[in-house]
Every structure is written in C-alpha cells, then in structure tokens.
Design a protein around this motif. Sequence first.
Motif, PDB file in Angstrom:
ATOM      1  N   MET B   1       0.838  -1.206   0.000  1.00 56.26           N
ATOM      2  CA  MET B   1       0.000   0.000   0.000  1.00 56.26           C
ATOM      3  C   MET B   1       0.864   1.242   0.000  1.00 56.26           C
ATOM      4  N   THR B   2       0.905   1.932  -1.104  1.00 52.36           N
ATOM      5  CA  THR B   2       1.643   3.190  -1.142  1.00 52.36           C
ATOM      6  C   THR B   2       0.728   4.296  -1.608  1.00 52.36           C
ATOM      7  N   ALA B   3       0.995   5.477  -1.153  1.00 50.68           N
ATOM      8  CA  ALA B   3       0.174   6.617  -1.513  1.00 50.68           C
ATOM      9  C   ALA B   3       1.107   7.761  -1.888  1.00 50.68           C
ATOM     10  N   PRO B   4       0.600   8.718  -2.638  1.00 55.59           N
ATOM     11  CA  PRO B   4       1.425   9.885  -2.946  1.00 55.59           C
ATOM     12  C   PRO B   4       1.833  10.593  -1.654  1.00 55.59           C
ATOM     13  N   VAL B   5       2.984  11.242  -1.701  1.00 54.02           N
ATOM     14  CA  VAL B   5       3.468  11.986  -0.541  1.00 54.02           C
ATOM     15  C   VAL B   5       3.521  13.465  -0.913  1.00 54.02           C
ATOM     16  N   LEU B   6       3.022  14.293  -0.017  1.00 49.80           N
ATOM     17  CA  LEU B   6       3.079  15.743  -0.225  1.00 49.80           C
ATOM     18  C   LEU B   6       4.184  16.309   0.670  1.00 49.80           C
ATOM     19  N   VAL B   7       5.043  17.131   0.073  1.00 47.19           N
ATOM     20  CA  VAL B   7       6.162  17.722   0.822  1.00 47.19           C
ATOM     21  C   VAL B   7       6.042  19.238   0.772  1.00 47.19           C
ATOM     22  N   LEU B   8       6.032  19.872   1.932  1.00 43.58           N
ATOM     23  CA  LEU B   8       6.017  21.333   1.967  1.00 43.58           C
ATOM     24  C   LEU B   8       7.458  21.833   1.806  1.00 43.58           C
ATOM     25  N   VAL B   9       7.661  22.658   0.791  1.00 42.27           N
ATOM     26  CA  VAL B   9       9.011  23.141   0.497  1.00 42.27           C
ATOM     27  C   VAL B   9       9.246  24.476   1.218  1.00 42.27           C
ATOM     28  N   ASP B  10      10.008  24.454   2.294  1.00 37.52           N
ATOM     29  CA  ASP B  10      10.392  25.702   2.951  1.00 37.52           C
ATOM     30  C   ASP B  10      11.438  26.373   2.064  1.00 37.52           C
ATOM     31  N   HIS B  11      11.263  27.661   1.875  1.00 36.47           N
ATOM     32  CA  HIS B  11      12.229  28.358   1.021  1.00 36.47           C
ATOM     33  C   HIS B  11      12.495  29.755   1.563  1.00 36.47           C
ATOM     34  N   THR B  12      13.591  30.354   1.096  1.00 38.10           N
ATOM     35  CA  THR B  12      13.953  31.691   1.569  1.00 38.10           C
ATOM     36  C   THR B  12      13.173  32.729   0.777  1.00 38.10           C
ATOM     37  N   VAL B  13      13.254  33.982   1.197  1.00 38.03           N
ATOM     38  CA  VAL B  13      12.581  35.049   0.451  1.00 38.03           C
ATOM     39  C   VAL B  13      13.155  35.193  -0.944  1.00 38.03           C
ATOM     40  N   ASP B  14      14.392  34.745  -1.123  1.00 35.61           N
ATOM     41  CA  ASP B  14      15.006  34.830  -2.454  1.00 35.61           C
ATOM     42  C   ASP B  14      14.689  33.606  -3.300  1.00 35.61           C
ATOM     43  N   GLY B  15      13.892  32.700  -2.772  1.00 31.70           N
ATOM     44  CA  GLY B  15      13.485  31.552  -3.576  1.00 31.70           C
ATOM     45  C   GLY B  15      14.462  30.395  -3.551  1.00 31.70           C
ATOM     46  N   ALA B  16      15.322  30.325  -2.544  1.00 29.54           N
ATOM     47  CA  ALA B  16      16.218  29.162  -2.421  1.00 29.54           C
ATOM     48  C   ALA B  16      15.567  28.123  -1.515  1.00 29.54           C
ATOM     49  N   VAL B  17      15.708  26.860  -1.895  1.00 37.42           N
ATOM     50  CA  VAL B  17      15.151  25.760  -1.099  1.00 37.42           C
ATOM     51  C   VAL B  17      15.962  25.625   0.183  1.00 37.42           C
ATOM     52  N   ARG B  18      15.292  25.543   1.319  1.00 36.06           N
ATOM     53  CA  ARG B  18      16.028  25.361   2.569  1.00 36.06           C
ATOM     54  C   ARG B  18      16.548  23.927   2.661  1.00 36.06           C
ATOM     55  N   ALA B  19      17.742  23.801   3.242  1.00 37.16           N
ATOM     56  CA  ALA B  19      18.452  22.522   3.222  1.00 37.16           C
ATOM     57  C   ALA B  19      17.630  21.322   3.715  1.00 37.16           C
ATOM     58  N   PRO B  20      16.884  21.421   4.816  1.00 37.28           N
ATOM     59  CA  PRO B  20      16.193  20.229   5.318  1.00 37.28           C
ATOM     60  C   PRO B  20      15.162  19.663   4.345  1.00 37.28           C
ATOM     61  N   VAL B  21      14.688  20.496   3.419  1.00 35.56           N
ATOM     62  CA  VAL B  21      13.708  20.026   2.441  1.00 35.56           C
ATOM     63  C   VAL B  21      14.307  18.911   1.591  1.00 35.56           C
ATOM     64  N   ARG B  22      15.631  18.973   1.412  1.00 36.19           N
ATOM     65  CA  ARG B  22      16.308  17.932   0.627  1.00 36.19           C
ATOM     66  C   ARG B  22      16.134  16.573   1.317  1.00 36.19           C
ATOM     67  N   GLU B  23      16.146  16.598   2.634  1.00 38.58           N
ATOM     68  CA  GLU B  23      15.934  15.350   3.389  1.00 38.58           C
ATOM     69  C   GLU B  23      14.504  14.847   3.216  1.00 38.58           C
ATOM     70  N   LEU B  24      13.553  15.779   3.282  1.00 42.72           N
ATOM     71  CA  LEU B  24      12.142  15.390   3.151  1.00 42.72           C
ATOM     72  C   LEU B  24      11.889  14.713   1.811  1.00 42.72           C
ATOM     73  N   LEU B  25      12.432  15.311   0.749  1.00 47.93           N
ATOM     74  CA  LEU B  25      12.175  14.771  -0.584  1.00 47.93           C
ATOM     75  C   LEU B  25      12.843  13.410  -0.764  1.00 47.93           C
ATOM     76  N   THR B  26      14.038  13.267  -0.208  1.00 43.79           N
ATOM     77  CA  THR B  26      14.731  11.983  -0.285  1.00 43.79           C
ATOM     78  C   THR B  26      13.891  10.896   0.382  1.00 43.79           C
TER      79      THR B  26
END
Lengths: 282, 327
Positions: B1-26
């Motif tokens: 049983m697998t389901a889609p996963v939704l990941v909230l991407v925290d980002h800076t005001v300049d539009g850079a992905v915050r580092a921990p998001v890389r862990e979430l997506l992995t």
Amino acid sequence: MSPPLDRVLAESGSGGNVPRVRIVVCVKHVPDIQSERALGPDGRVVRDGGDGTLNELDENALEAALAIVEAGEGSVVALTVGPDDAVDAVRRGLQMGAEDAVHVVDDAVAGSDVVGTARVLAAAIRHLDAQEHVDLVVLGMAGLDGLTSLLPTALAELLDLPALPLAAELTVDGSTVRVRRNLDHASEVLEASLPALVSVTDQANEPRYPNFKGIMAARKKPVTTLTLADLEVDASHVGLLGARTQVLEAAARPPRDNRVLVQDTGDAGVRLAAYLVDNQLV
Amino acid sequence: MTAPVLVLVDHTVDGAVRAPVRELLTLARELSGGAGVHAAWAVDGAEPSPEVVAELAALGATHVHRVVVDADPHLSAVLAEALASLLDATGAGLLLVVSSFENKEAAARLAISTGAGVVTDADGLALVDGRYVASKTVFAGTWNTTCAVTTPLAIVALKSNSVVPSTVEGAPAPQIGEHTVAVSERARRVTLVERVERPASGRPDLGSASIVVVGGRGTEGDFSVVEELADVVGGAVGATRVATDEGWIGHDAQIGQTGVTIAPRLYVGVGVSGAVHHRGGMQASGTIVAINSDPDAPIFEIADFGVVGDLFTVVPQAAAEIRRLKG
Ligand SMILES: Cc1cc2nc3c(=O)[nH]c(=O)nc-3n(C[C@H](O)[C@H](O)[C@H](O)COP(=O)(O)OP(=O)(O)OC[C@H]3O[C@@H](n4cnc5c(N)ncnc54)[C@H](O)[C@@H]3O)c2cc1C
Ligand SMILES: Nc1ncnc2c1ncn2[C@@H]1O[C@H](COP(=O)(O)O)[C@@H](O)[C@H]1O
C-alpha cells in the motif's frame, strides 16, 4: 466563543478606559524535568513518580495573564486536564493569583494525544464561556514533557479563535491583542481582536513566585472538578480510544560509550583538534 | 500500500530551497513507492525558478505545485487551509514538513480539520505493514521511541539531519501546476503586522548545520573564540539562553527546549554547563564535545570528548591546530 464582544469597560487608575477581561490559562502538570523521566511499558509518560510539577512555561502563561488583569480589571481562571495529581498545577495557579481553578479529571482521558487533550480543553473553555464570557485563552509554548507545541493551534482551531502563538511580547490594548514572536528565520508581529488565543515563551516575562499571602489566599479558593459527562464530551474521542498515534517501542537511550575526559595541562586544544580530525568530524 | 506523498518546500525570500527540504524529498521518494512525490511551494513573493524545479526533480519530486493563496501563507491558518486543499487534490496519504514552529502550528490545525495523526520532531520514518512508523527521541534526548500513525492521513514533521539527502540521475521533468486557494474569512482574523526575515549570517543555517559551536556564560560575552572555531570547521554558531539573555548574540541563536532543537553531526559546547533545558535541544547530536573549566559540569555526563580547561586557551589552540592539520 465567537459571539460579539460585550465587555464591561472599567475606569483604570490612570484614567483611561481599560476593559475587564476574563482569561483562561491552560496549565499542565508534568514530570519535573530535573527528575529521571520515563515512559512506561504502555508507551505513556510515567506520571505517578511524585515528581510532578507545574510545566514551567505555564508559569509564564499565568504571569502573562495576571499582568494583563492587574493592568486593568478582570480575572484569571487556571484550567488543567489530567489525573488526580494534576490538581497541583491549578493550585499553583491560584497561589500565583488566579481567582478560579478548574480541574477536568476522568479515567477516560488517560492516554489522550494532543487532539484528545485539545478536545477536552475546548469543551471546558466553552463551559466556562457559557458561564461568563471568556476574552482570552493563554497557554505555554510547549509542555516540557512531550514538547510538541501542537496544542495551542489545535485548541484555537477547535474553539474557532484567532491564534497568536509563541509570544515573546504580549500586549492587550482595548480589544486588540498584539504579539511579537521570534521564529527560526524571521520575527513577526501578529494582531487580532479579542476573543483570541495566545501561547507565550519563556521570553515573555519573569514569572512571580507565590508569596505567603498568595499561598494563604489560595487555600480558601475552591477548585472545580469536572468530568467528561459534565462537559458532554464523547469518551470515544479522547483517551487511548481517540488517539491517532500509538507508541510501539520506547527505550532509554544507552549512555554514550568511549567517552573521553581530558584535563588541560597545556595541550588539550591540540588533543581536541586531533580527536576531531582523526574521527573525520571536521 | 503506497500513496502519494506531499512535501512542503520551505524556502527563503530569495526563492532558495532550505536545506532540510532535501531530506524530506529523499525520504518521500522512498516512501511513495512510485505513487508520486508532490512538492508544495507556497508563493509568498518568491517563485520556484527553473533551477529550483530541476533541483526538486533531482531529489524526487514528480509534481511541483505553485500554491497561490489570496492571503499571507506565513499565517498558520492560511497555510493549513492551503495544504488541506492540496492534500485533497493530490490524494496524498502523508504530508512531510520540516519540524519548525510555523509548520507545527499548521500541522496542529490540519490534525483538527483533516483528522490526520501528527508526529513532530521525528528523526526517521518508515512504512511498516501499511502504516507510517516514526522514530523520535523524547525527554531531552534520553529516550528513543517509535510510534505508528493509526489514521489514514499522516503528518510528520521531520527534524533536520535525520536523513542523508540524495538525488536521482536523469529524473524526468516534474509536472508543474498552479494550485490556487481562496481561504476562509476565519483564517484572516490574524493580521501579520510585520515580518522581518533575518539576514543570512554567512555561516550555515543553525537548524540544519552539520557542525554547531555553542557559546555559553563561560565566554563572558566574548564570542570571538566561538566564532573563530566555527569558521575554521565551517560550522554554525549557537548559544545558551544565558548568552542570548545577556544580549551577547541574538535570541534566534538559542539552542534548547525553548529555542532551536538541533541534532548536528558535531556539537561543541564552549563554556556551557549543560542545563537540562539546554540539553533538550542538543542531546540527540551525533558527537558531543565540551570545553568547561568545571570538571563537575553536567555537560560532561553526555560529552563524547570533554576538556576540563579554560576555554580562552583551549579553543584558540584547537582552532589553530585544526587549521594547521587541514592545511
Ligand atoms: C523555562 C525555561 C526554559 C529554558 N530554556 C532554555 C533553552 O532553550 N536553552 C538554554 O540554553 N537554556 C534554557 N534555559 C536556561 C537553562 O536552565 C540554563 O540557565 C542555561 O542553559 C545555562 O546557560 P550556560 O550554560 O551558558 O550558563 P551556566 O549554567 O552559568 O554555565 C556556564 C559554564 O561555563 C563554565 N565556564 C565559566 N568560565 C569558563 C572558562 N573560562 N572556560 C571554560 N568554562 C568556563 C562554567 O564552569 C559553567 O559550567 C531555560 C530555563 C527555563 C526556566
Ligand atoms: N493536559 C493539559 N491541561 C491543560 N493545559 C495543557 C495540557 N496539555 C497541554 N496544555 C497547554 O498547552 C501548552 C502546550 O503544550 P503542548 O502542545 O503539549 O507542548 C502547555 O504549555 C499548556 O498551556
């Protein structure tokens, strides 16, 4: 809790109009963080060690509420949900200066997760609001046992109140509440109209220590005890029955092994550097 | 049983992905079992650039949603409604967020509005017999626990430095969609009067740095030794509450139960006693090093390498030696 504000305006000492506010402070009885804390075989926090105390951050919540009331007029109710011992938390609130105390105790509450606890607190606050309008609900930023910080906004959602969590500064001016908060990457100022809910950090104030007069006065103040039946809460929505997470395993972490303690005799910095480099830590 | 996963991407005001998001997506890539990894980007002025979209795709995002809300997504009630709507649209069985106070506020609201089970400060997550099972440490890092989410929808706030981020070669371009959300009146009752982003310090971000050097009262306000060591090892600078209360450094640097919770690979405490409130925010660190002149300081109970000595001689000596060794 959303009816239009109908608040009595009282003359303050300084001549301005200061409204009378009724504040409910949610306080939690937790194992003393200086004690050996443990989880039982059922995965639940062991709460009968006799080491219980008022969650320190709820002292900040009480202090914040008392300061607002003392700047004008009003009253503070301390509210807790928990086993028999938890009454100590609201007693402490009375000693600090709260006028009333409410303790919700019911076997069915045991094992509640955040949502279950929030449901019971929400029902108790509605009950109090029906008796006399509640303007503000104040909580600590976190219970130092579970440290989830989930409860404040969950409760706001249930009570349909605007939430201003993590107040490092808190002011109530007329019917407006304003909060300054510090987040990981930003600081914010939030504002809303009463009735509202706030949670406070340890930065918000320096909690008072109950004085002799306060302790004596608290002895005469009654603690109202309520059950789920009094609050018309469905027992299947709280406690273990209503919990949405289930602890599977819990074990004390083994102590760190291979610990090294070096007394500096002139070259400890060099030895530290070697340790870090050799272990590829830097 | 697998389901889609939704990941909230925290980002800076300049539009850079915050580092921990890389862990979430992995992690999401593993847990989705091919059912789809949906990255949610709340548009708050900053847009996901083509480079960012490529970065998200390499980490495993199959869909990138530009979430356009008609109110400020920094307000938790607004963010919660936007995420609820996206959970609906994607059919996700799991929402992963970085464990920050803001995200936990939204998670608590979603628990009420969607019936989800929530685990905060998780340091691991697996799918076991169709249930999400999270691991986390409790009681100031002295206990390890695992807990299962028993509801159909799970929300997990993951602590930084829990997963080693990885990318996939030749990931296909993700589907990019716009998801507009009209929030309710009740979500607008709080006004965000002011939001001031802290300027980047030039050092790694405290919450996700792999090395953190922390200064306490022992520094007597002279943070230069702490900063020097941090810079030699490429670490972030943290502090105890005493140091922030004294105004030696900003409150955002406070590590502990009421400050930032960290679990870096290496923690170095400089003139830090190791009070339980402080330990609550750092005891799960990989290796703990402490320099303190008091042999009875409680921090030595949890230190892998402790130095009993004067920080003003030990720390500069260590910094100079590391510089020499690393050439
Ligand atoms: C509700 C609440 C929440 C709190 N939350 C936090 C929190 O999140 N984070 C936090 O950090 N604290 C928190 N605290 C405060 C905490 O209890 C401690 O007071 C604080 O962590 C101590 O900071 P410190 O180690 O810098 O200072 P101290 O405890 O004063 O320790 C200083 C240490 O420096 C050593 N030292 C002095 N001179 C030298 C020298 N020349 N060389 C080497 N060593 C030296 C001393 O031996 C001593 O051990 C909280 C308190 C409360 C009540
Ligand atoms: N059982 C409880 N009774 C009363 N208040 C509580 C209870 N649990 C949590 N709270 C309040 O919610 C705050 C945050 O707790 P938590 O979200 O559990 O970390 C605490 O500081 C208290 O103000």
